[in-house]
Design a protein around this motif. Sequence first.
Motif, short mmCIF file in Angstrom:
data_model
loop_
_atom_site.label_atom_id
_atom_site.label_comp_id
_atom_site.label_asym_id
_atom_site.label_seq_id
_atom_site.Cartn_x
_atom_site.Cartn_y
_atom_site.Cartn_z
N GLY A 1 -60.19 -30.62 22.00
CA GLY A 1 -58.77 -30.87 21.77
C GLY A 1 -58.50 -31.85 20.64
O GLY A 1 -57.38 -32.02 20.24
N LYS A 2 -59.55 -32.50 20.14
CA LYS A 2 -59.39 -33.44 19.03
C LYS A 2 -60.40 -33.07 17.96
O LYS A 2 -61.15 -32.10 18.09
CB LYS A 2 -59.66 -34.87 19.51
N CYS A 3 -60.44 -33.86 16.90
CA CYS A 3 -61.42 -33.63 15.83
C CYS A 3 -62.81 -34.01 16.30
O CYS A 3 -62.98 -35.04 16.94
CB CYS A 3 -61.08 -34.46 14.59
N PRO A 4 -63.83 -33.21 15.98
CA PRO A 4 -65.20 -33.59 16.30
C PRO A 4 -65.59 -34.85 15.52
O PRO A 4 -65.03 -35.15 14.47
CB PRO A 4 -66.03 -32.40 15.84
N THR A 5 -66.58 -35.57 16.05
CA THR A 5 -67.10 -36.77 15.40
C THR A 5 -68.51 -36.46 14.91
O THR A 5 -69.26 -35.75 15.57
CB THR A 5 -67.15 -37.95 16.40
N ALA A 6 -68.88 -37.02 13.74
CA ALA A 6 -70.19 -36.73 13.17
C ALA A 6 -70.74 -37.94 12.45
O ALA A 6 -70.04 -38.93 12.23
CB ALA A 6 -70.09 -35.55 12.20
N GLU A 7 -72.01 -37.83 12.09
CA GLU A 7 -72.62 -38.85 11.24
C GLU A 7 -73.13 -38.17 9.97
O GLU A 7 -73.52 -37.00 9.99
CB GLU A 7 -73.71 -39.61 11.96
N ILE A 8 -73.10 -38.92 8.89
CA ILE A 8 -73.54 -38.38 7.61
C ILE A 8 -75.06 -38.32 7.58
O ILE A 8 -75.74 -39.31 7.87
CB ILE A 8 -73.01 -39.25 6.45
N LYS A 9 -75.59 -37.15 7.24
CA LYS A 9 -77.03 -36.95 7.10
C LYS A 9 -77.48 -37.10 5.66
O LYS A 9 -78.59 -37.51 5.38
CB LYS A 9 -77.44 -35.57 7.64
N GLU A 10 -76.60 -36.68 4.73
CA GLU A 10 -76.95 -36.74 3.31
C GLU A 10 -75.69 -36.80 2.46
O GLU A 10 -74.73 -36.08 2.73
CB GLU A 10 -77.77 -35.51 2.93
N VAL A 11 -75.71 -37.66 1.47
CA VAL A 11 -74.63 -37.70 0.48
C VAL A 11 -75.11 -36.86 -0.70
O VAL A 11 -76.13 -37.16 -1.30
CB VAL A 11 -74.32 -39.15 0.03
N LEU A 12 -74.38 -35.78 -1.01
CA LEU A 12 -74.79 -34.88 -2.08
C LEU A 12 -74.34 -35.37 -3.45
O LEU A 12 -75.02 -35.15 -4.44
CB LEU A 12 -74.24 -33.47 -1.82
N GLY A 13 -73.18 -36.00 -3.52
CA GLY A 13 -72.66 -36.50 -4.78
C GLY A 13 -71.21 -36.13 -4.96
O GLY A 13 -70.56 -35.60 -4.06
N PRO A 14 -70.66 -36.38 -6.16
CA PRO A 14 -69.23 -36.15 -6.39
C PRO A 14 -68.88 -34.67 -6.47
O PRO A 14 -69.64 -33.87 -7.01
CB PRO A 14 -68.98 -36.85 -7.74
N LYS A 15 -67.71 -34.34 -5.91
CA LYS A 15 -67.24 -32.95 -6.00
C LYS A 15 -67.07 -32.56 -7.47
O LYS A 15 -66.79 -33.40 -8.32
CB LYS A 15 -65.94 -32.74 -5.24
N GLY A 16 -67.28 -31.29 -7.75
CA GLY A 16 -67.12 -30.79 -9.11
C GLY A 16 -68.40 -30.80 -9.92
O GLY A 16 -68.52 -30.05 -10.88
N ASP A 17 -69.38 -31.64 -9.55
CA ASP A 17 -70.66 -31.66 -10.23
C ASP A 17 -71.38 -30.35 -9.92
O ASP A 17 -71.50 -29.96 -8.75
CB ASP A 17 -71.49 -32.86 -9.77
N ASN A 18 -71.87 -29.66 -10.94
CA ASN A 18 -72.47 -28.35 -10.76
C ASN A 18 -73.62 -28.35 -9.75
O ASN A 18 -73.68 -27.50 -8.86
CB ASN A 18 -72.95 -27.79 -12.11
N GLU A 19 -74.54 -29.29 -9.88
CA GLU A 19 -75.69 -29.37 -8.97
C GLU A 19 -75.24 -29.63 -7.53
O GLU A 19 -75.75 -29.04 -6.59
CB GLU A 19 -76.67 -30.45 -9.41
N VAL A 20 -74.27 -30.51 -7.38
CA VAL A 20 -73.74 -30.85 -6.05
C VAL A 20 -73.09 -29.62 -5.42
O VAL A 20 -73.31 -29.31 -4.25
CB VAL A 20 -72.73 -32.02 -6.14
N GLU A 21 -72.28 -28.91 -6.18
CA GLU A 21 -71.59 -27.73 -5.65
C GLU A 21 -72.57 -26.62 -5.27
O GLU A 21 -72.43 -25.98 -4.23
CB GLU A 21 -70.56 -27.21 -6.67
N MET A 22 -73.59 -26.42 -6.10
CA MET A 22 -74.61 -25.39 -5.79
C MET A 22 -75.36 -25.75 -4.51
O MET A 22 -75.56 -24.92 -3.63
CB MET A 22 -75.58 -25.23 -6.95
N LYS A 23 -75.76 -27.02 -4.41
CA LYS A 23 -76.50 -27.47 -3.23
C LYS A 23 -75.62 -27.38 -1.98
O LYS A 23 -76.09 -26.98 -0.92
CB LYS A 23 -76.98 -28.91 -3.45
#
Length: 131
Positions: free
Chosen positions: A90-112
Amino acid sequence: LNGAFNNDTVEIRIKPSRGRDGERIFAEVVKVIERSKKQYVGLIDLDVKGDFFYIIPDDPKMYKDIKIFDAKNAKTDDKVVVEITEWNIGKCPTAEIKEVLGPKGDNEVEMKSIVLDKGFDVVLDKVRLSL
């Protein structure tokens, strides 16, 4: 959907037909038996009040944002991989970050992020390469 997400295994209860001709069958989700996906890739953002971060999932079938209380070293508009720790029906799920990929828009980040969101592993080791 009572907390169920795409491809989850669920228990349902058949409800009486509401149609005049009795052809339609209605059901409701009673319980989620097994989650089909526990990791999601998405864009991190800060809540309007600044109380917590949340992830806007890349997966269009994930219809809820995901709460994050510890952003680790991620910044707003970074792509991250998260693992759900609590489903919070009934609410938003809670999570923990496993990996920071990088900034949106970066080609490598988006592909990964595309590869990881589809459930593939991007790490190749010598054993796999020798096959």
